[in-house]
Design a protein around this motif. Structure first.
Motif: not given
Length: 121
Positions: A90-93, A44-45, A80-87, A111-121
């Motif tokens: 979820i990743i967003s930025g 994150a960050d 730019n990864v703003k939030y990352f939760d491995s448990l 410009r000004d792209g944004r993502f907020d998604v669940h990821y799979t392992r």
């Protein structure tokens, strides 16, 4: 990535290295966007520089009737990864990049792209 009906995001350990991919597809407007971060421990960050698509590094591309590639050193971007939760997986930025159609040298600026998604392992 607003406006993209289909999102796919993976963060996987392959042969001892971590690989991240994020892809979005907008079927109505015939758009596709794709990012990959190779051999990277995501935090994150953190800001990841996007570079030449033809290398095995952090890169991306955009397709809207023609394919636009990030091709360094003239065309670059940031993921730019703003939030990352491995448990919760979820990743967003945010992201931005400049890309070129290598056949015509036409350049696009995303410009000004944004993502907020669940990821799979």
């Amino acid at each position: 990535m607003a406006g993209y009906e289909t999102l796919q995001c993976n963060y996987q350990l392959v042969n001892g290295a971590l690989y991240f991919t994020l892809a979005g597809r907008d079927f109505n407007n015939h758009r596709f966007i794709y990012f990959n971060l190779d051999t990277v421990l995501i935090k994150a960050d953190s800001i990841y520089q996007l570079d030449d698509y033809n290398t095995k590094q952090n890169s991306g591309r955009y397709n809207s009737d023609v394919m636009y590639y990030i091709k360094g050193p003239a065309y670059r971007g940031e993921f730019n990864v703003k939030y990352f939760d491995s448990l919760k997986q979820i990743i967003s930025g945010t992201f931005w990049f400049d890309a070129v159609d290598t056949a015509t040298n036409k350049v696009i600026q995303v410009r000004d792209g944004r993502f907020d998604v669940h990821y799979t392992r």
